[in-house]
Design a protein around this motif. Structure first.
Motif, PDB file in Angstrom:
ATOM      1  N   ASP A  26       0.794  -1.231   0.000  1.00  0.00           N
ATOM      2  CA  ASP A  26       0.000   0.000   0.000  1.00  0.00           C
ATOM      3  C   ASP A  26       0.821   1.273   0.000  1.00  0.00           C
ATOM      4  O   ASP A  26       0.317   2.330   0.360  1.00  0.00           O
ATOM      5  CB  ASP A  26      -0.941   0.009   1.208  1.00  0.00           C
ATOM      6  N   CYS A  27       2.087   1.196  -0.409  1.00  0.00           N
ATOM      7  CA  CYS A  27       2.934   2.392  -0.422  1.00  0.00           C
ATOM      8  C   CYS A  27       3.455   2.733  -1.815  1.00  0.00           C
ATOM      9  O   CYS A  27       4.279   3.629  -1.965  1.00  0.00           O
ATOM     10  CB  CYS A  27       4.107   2.229   0.544  1.00  0.00           C
ATOM     11  N   VAL A  28       2.986   2.037  -2.847  1.00  0.00           N
ATOM     12  CA  VAL A  28       3.449   2.286  -4.211  1.00  0.00           C
ATOM     13  C   VAL A  28       2.599   3.389  -4.837  1.00  0.00           C
ATOM     14  O   VAL A  28       1.365   3.307  -4.846  1.00  0.00           O
ATOM     15  CB  VAL A  28       3.358   1.001  -5.062  1.00  0.00           C
ATOM     16  N   VAL A  29       3.252   4.417  -5.373  1.00  0.00           N
ATOM     17  CA  VAL A  29       2.542   5.542  -5.987  1.00  0.00           C
ATOM     18  C   VAL A  29       2.781   5.645  -7.488  1.00  0.00           C
ATOM     19  O   VAL A  29       2.183   6.489  -8.151  1.00  0.00           O
ATOM     20  CB  VAL A  29       2.946   6.869  -5.313  1.00  0.00           C
ATOM     21  N   GLY A  30       3.646   4.806  -8.027  1.00  0.00           N
ATOM     22  CA  GLY A  30       3.930   4.868  -9.454  1.00  0.00           C
ATOM     23  C   GLY A  30       4.803   3.713  -9.885  1.00  0.00           C
ATOM     24  O   GLY A  30       5.293   2.934  -9.059  1.00  0.00           O
ATOM     25  N   PHE A  31       5.021   3.626 -11.190  1.00  0.00           N
ATOM     26  CA  PHE A  31       5.811   2.542 -11.769  1.00  0.00           C
ATOM     27  C   PHE A  31       6.937   3.147 -12.598  1.00  0.00           C
ATOM     28  O   PHE A  31       6.714   4.056 -13.397  1.00  0.00           O
ATOM     29  CB  PHE A  31       4.937   1.643 -12.630  1.00  0.00           C
ATOM     30  N   LEU A  44      15.580   9.430  -6.599  1.00  0.00           N
ATOM     31  CA  LEU A  44      15.564   9.041  -5.189  1.00  0.00           C
ATOM     32  C   LEU A  44      15.490  10.267  -4.284  1.00  0.00           C
ATOM     33  O   LEU A  44      14.811  10.255  -3.248  1.00  0.00           O
ATOM     34  CB  LEU A  44      16.805   8.208  -4.861  1.00  0.00           C
ATOM     35  N   LYS A  45      16.153  11.344  -4.694  1.00  0.00           N
ATOM     36  CA  LYS A  45      16.080  12.581  -3.920  1.00  0.00           C
ATOM     37  C   LYS A  45      14.673  13.179  -3.994  1.00  0.00           C
ATOM     38  O   LYS A  45      14.172  13.726  -3.004  1.00  0.00           O
ATOM     39  CB  LYS A  45      17.106  13.588  -4.438  1.00  0.00           C
ATOM     40  N   ALA A  46      14.040  13.060  -5.163  1.00  0.00           N
ATOM     41  CA  ALA A  46      12.668  13.565  -5.303  1.00  0.00           C
ATOM     42  C   ALA A  46      11.706  12.770  -4.431  1.00  0.00           C
ATOM     43  O   ALA A  46      10.787  13.341  -3.826  1.00  0.00           O
ATOM     44  CB  ALA A  46      12.245  13.499  -6.770  1.00  0.00           C
ATOM     45  N   LEU A  47      11.889  11.452  -4.347  1.00  0.00           N
ATOM     46  CA  LEU A  47      11.039  10.642  -3.481  1.00  0.00           C
ATOM     47  C   LEU A  47      11.307  10.939  -2.004  1.00  0.00           C
ATOM     48  O   LEU A  47      10.389  10.898  -1.186  1.00  0.00           O
ATOM     49  CB  LEU A  47      11.272   9.162  -3.776  1.00  0.00           C
ATOM     50  N   THR A  74       5.207  10.217   4.792  1.00  0.00           N
ATOM     51  CA  THR A  74       4.955   8.822   4.454  1.00  0.00           C
ATOM     52  C   THR A  74       6.023   8.346   3.478  1.00  0.00           C
ATOM     53  O   THR A  74       6.408   9.087   2.558  1.00  0.00           O
ATOM     54  CB  THR A  74       3.567   8.645   3.799  1.00  0.00           C
ATOM     55  N   ASN A  75       6.507   7.138   3.671  1.00  0.00           N
ATOM     56  CA  ASN A  75       7.541   6.578   2.806  1.00  0.00           C
ATOM     57  C   ASN A  75       6.894   5.975   1.561  1.00  0.00           C
ATOM     58  O   ASN A  75       6.564   4.785   1.538  1.00  0.00           O
ATOM     59  CB  ASN A  75       8.349   5.518   3.570  1.00  0.00           C
ATOM     60  N   TRP A  76       6.714   6.797   0.535  1.00  0.00           N
ATOM     61  CA  TRP A  76       6.164   6.322  -0.725  1.00  0.00           C
ATOM     62  C   TRP A  76       7.278   5.739  -1.585  1.00  0.00           C
ATOM     63  O   TRP A  76       8.425   6.203  -1.543  1.00  0.00           O
ATOM     64  CB  TRP A  76       5.478   7.458  -1.479  1.00  0.00           C
ATOM     65  N   VAL A  77       6.933   4.731  -2.407  1.00  0.00           N
ATOM     66  CA  VAL A  77       7.929   4.072  -3.250  1.00  0.00           C
ATOM     67  C   VAL A  77       7.379   3.956  -4.663  1.00  0.00           C
ATOM     68  O   VAL A  77       6.179   4.133  -4.923  1.00  0.00           O
ATOM     69  CB  VAL A  77       8.287   2.665  -2.718  1.00  0.00           C
ATOM     70  N   VAL A  78       8.284   3.670  -5.609  1.00  0.00           N
ATOM     71  CA  VAL A  78       7.895   3.324  -6.977  1.00  0.00           C
ATOM     72  C   VAL A  78       8.281   1.869  -7.216  1.00  0.00           C
ATOM     73  O   VAL A  78       9.227   1.360  -6.620  1.00  0.00           O
ATOM     74  CB  VAL A  78       8.571   4.245  -8.017  1.00  0.00           C
ATOM     75  N   TYR A  79       7.538   1.225  -8.083  1.00  0.00           N
ATOM     76  CA  TYR A  79       7.755  -0.200  -8.342  1.00  0.00           C
ATOM     77  C   TYR A  79       8.308  -0.380  -9.747  1.00  0.00           C
ATOM     78  O   TYR A  79       7.802   0.206 -10.711  1.00  0.00           O
ATOM     79  CB  TYR A  79       6.449  -0.982  -8.185  1.00  0.00           C
ATOM     80  N   GLY A  80       9.360  -1.207  -9.870  1.00  0.00           N
ATOM     81  CA  GLY A  80       9.980  -1.464 -11.162  1.00  0.00           C
ATOM     82  C   GLY A  80      10.199  -2.937 -11.395  1.00  0.00           C
ATOM     83  O   GLY A  80       9.881  -3.779 -10.535  1.00  0.00           O
ATOM     84  N   ASP A  81      10.774  -3.268 -12.539  1.00  0.00           N
ATOM     85  CA  ASP A  81      11.043  -4.664 -12.845  1.00  0.00           C
ATOM     86  C   ASP A  81      12.318  -5.116 -12.146  1.00  0.00           C
ATOM     87  O   ASP A  81      12.937  -4.379 -11.378  1.00  0.00           O
ATOM     88  CB  ASP A  81      11.125  -4.880 -14.360  1.00  0.00           C
ATOM     89  N   ALA A  82      12.728  -6.350 -12.440  1.00  0.00           N
ATOM     90  CA  ALA A  82      13.864  -6.949 -11.730  1.00  0.00           C
ATOM     91  C   ALA A  82      15.200  -6.310 -12.077  1.00  0.00           C
ATOM     92  O   ALA A  82      16.216  -6.641 -11.448  1.00  0.00           O
ATOM     93  CB  ALA A  82      13.913  -8.444 -12.031  1.00  0.00           C
ATOM     94  N   ALA A  83      15.236  -5.402 -13.071  1.00  0.00           N
ATOM     95  CA  ALA A  83      16.496  -4.751 -13.420  1.00  0.00           C
ATOM     96  C   ALA A  83      16.940  -3.743 -12.366  1.00  0.00           C
ATOM     97  O   ALA A  83      18.105  -3.358 -12.325  1.00  0.00           O
ATOM     98  CB  ALA A  83      16.370  -4.053 -14.773  1.00  0.00           C
ATOM     99  N   TYR A  84      16.029  -3.315 -11.506  1.00  0.00           N
ATOM    100  CA  TYR A  84      16.345  -2.317 -10.491  1.00  0.00           C
ATOM    101  C   TYR A  84      16.731  -3.007  -9.184  1.00  0.00           C
ATOM    102  O   TYR A  84      16.210  -4.083  -8.850  1.00  0.00           O
ATOM    103  CB  TYR A  84      15.154  -1.383 -10.249  1.00  0.00           C
ATOM    104  N   ALA A  85      17.623  -2.367  -8.442  1.00  0.00           N
ATOM    105  CA  ALA A  85      18.012  -2.852  -7.118  1.00  0.00           C
ATOM    106  C   ALA A  85      17.040  -2.302  -6.084  1.00  0.00           C
ATOM    107  O   ALA A  85      16.701  -1.116  -6.095  1.00  0.00           O
ATOM    108  CB  ALA A  85      19.441  -2.420  -6.788  1.00  0.00           C
ATOM    109  N   MET A  86      16.588  -3.143  -5.181  1.00  0.00           N
ATOM    110  CA  MET A  86      15.617  -2.736  -4.186  1.00  0.00           C
ATOM    111  C   MET A  86      16.268  -1.851  -3.134  1.00  0.00           C
ATOM    112  O   MET A  86      17.365  -2.134  -2.650  1.00  0.00           O
ATOM    113  CB  MET A  86      14.994  -3.974  -3.518  1.00  0.00           C
TER     114      MET A  86
END
Length: 337
Positions: free
Chosen positions: A138-143, A208-211, A220-232
């Motif tokens: 419930d913390c993802v705001v974009g992709f 990352l600075k914008a987030l 609130t700690n909002w995050v973006v979701y990506g594919d497996a090419a990104y490091a968590m």
């Protein structure tokens, strides 16, 4: 004789130059949407004089932008359609592009580390994503994802090496974007050499600075979701990888990844939507680094696609059942927030 002298084209054009049934097919917008765009973008504020001191109207400038980006044709074909000089049409296009870049594009996609997602809409985006995916995150705001823009091979050997992508097997530049559930691409970063990967774009984009700035404004700690090419990390989440043994078929990790990936593909729809609305970007012969305004072409097309989405919505906003903001709200965010 004077009556048989060659007559130059009138060199003026307007919406009346198009058949009423062809306006939307040629400009991607209907007549009513055209005038809404014209007034909202402040086209009347433009200094309507080209570098060779030819005067034109703001209506002619917006028509030149839309007609060029929405078609694969050449300047000669556009000029023949309007019955005007191709040189004048090109100069009007360049002058209008300068106006849009200075007034809107530099503000809409600035990479100063403060803009990513509107703070007042972050909670709405998170609710829409968790409702559609059913994954419980419930913390993802974009992709987040990246795309390529294929370009002509440069004559410079160094540029050939830097722009060639071994993965896509072509010369290209890359852009990174963040798509929200309302169908708006609020973040766009690029261009970057085609040989670079997704991790490099993320590291240099200051996303990352914008987030982090978004977290400080909303608490609130909002995050973006990506594919497996990104490091968590703290602000980027991704699915589990099969090759590392993290994702066993039928496990909870596998179910979670499938649910999130089913909605993550919306960011790929966004990149396809831009090139569908503005097929000029697909003509490789026009994308020449150093000779044409490749970056301005893509950023202007993305900005106009966002504006059109505000007026009529798109597949992403319908998929998440999240209406886009009004055009005035989006432009206010681009300019002042």
């Amino acid at each position: 004789r004077r009556s048989q002298a060659f007559r130059l084209p009138s060199n003026t054009w307007s919406l009346q130059s198009f058949p009423p049934t062809c306006i939307e097919s040629l400009l991607t917008v209907c007549e009513e949407e055209f005038w809404v765009l014209h007034d909202s973008l402040g086209m009347s504020e433009m200094h309507c004089r080209t570098k060779n001191r030819c005067k034109f109207t703001s209506e002619e400038g917006l028509i030149a932008i839309l007609l060029r980006l929405a078609s694969r044709g050449t300047w000669l074909e556009h000029a023949a359609l309007l019955g005007v000089s191709p040189t004048r049409l090109c100069h009007v296009f360049q002058t209008t592009m300068d106006f849009l870049r200075d007034k809107w594009l530099t503000h809409a996609f600035e990479s100063n580390g403060t803009k990513c997602i509107p703070p007042n809409r972050a909670a709405t985006f998170a609710d829409a994503i968790v409702k559609k995916s059913g994954a419980g995150l419930d913390c993802v705001v974009g992709f987040i994802d990246s795309t390529k823009l294929q370009i002509c091979r440069s004559e410079n050997y160094t540029e050939q090496l830097t722009t060639y992508s071994g993965y896509h097997k072509c010369h290209c530049v890359r852009y990174q974007g963040v798509q929200s559930p309302d169908g708006i691409m609020y973040h766009l970063y690029g261009p970057v050499e085609g040989r670079r990967g997704d991790g490099y774009l993320l590291a240099t984009s200051r996303l990352l600075k914008a987030l982090e700035h978004l977290e400080s404004k909303t608490r609130t700690n909002w995050v973006v979701y990506g594919d497996a090419a990104y490091a968590m990390n703290r602000y980027v989440q991704c699915g589990y990888r099969k090759g590392l043994g993290e994702r066993v078929p039928g496990s909870t990790a596998d179910t979670y990844t499938k649910l999130m990936n089913s909605v993550r593909t919306s960011v790929e729809w966004a990149f396809g939507y831009i090139k569908q609305k503005f097929p000029f970007l697909n003509v490789v012969d026009y994308m020449k680094i150093g000779n044409s305004r490749v970056h301005d072409f893509y950023t202007c097309a993305t900005f106009l696609a966002n504006c059109i989405t505000c007026l009529r919505g798109n597949a992403t906003s319908s998929f998440f059942d999240t209406p886009p903001p009004s055009l005035q709200e989006y432009l206010h965010y681009c300019k002042f927030e």
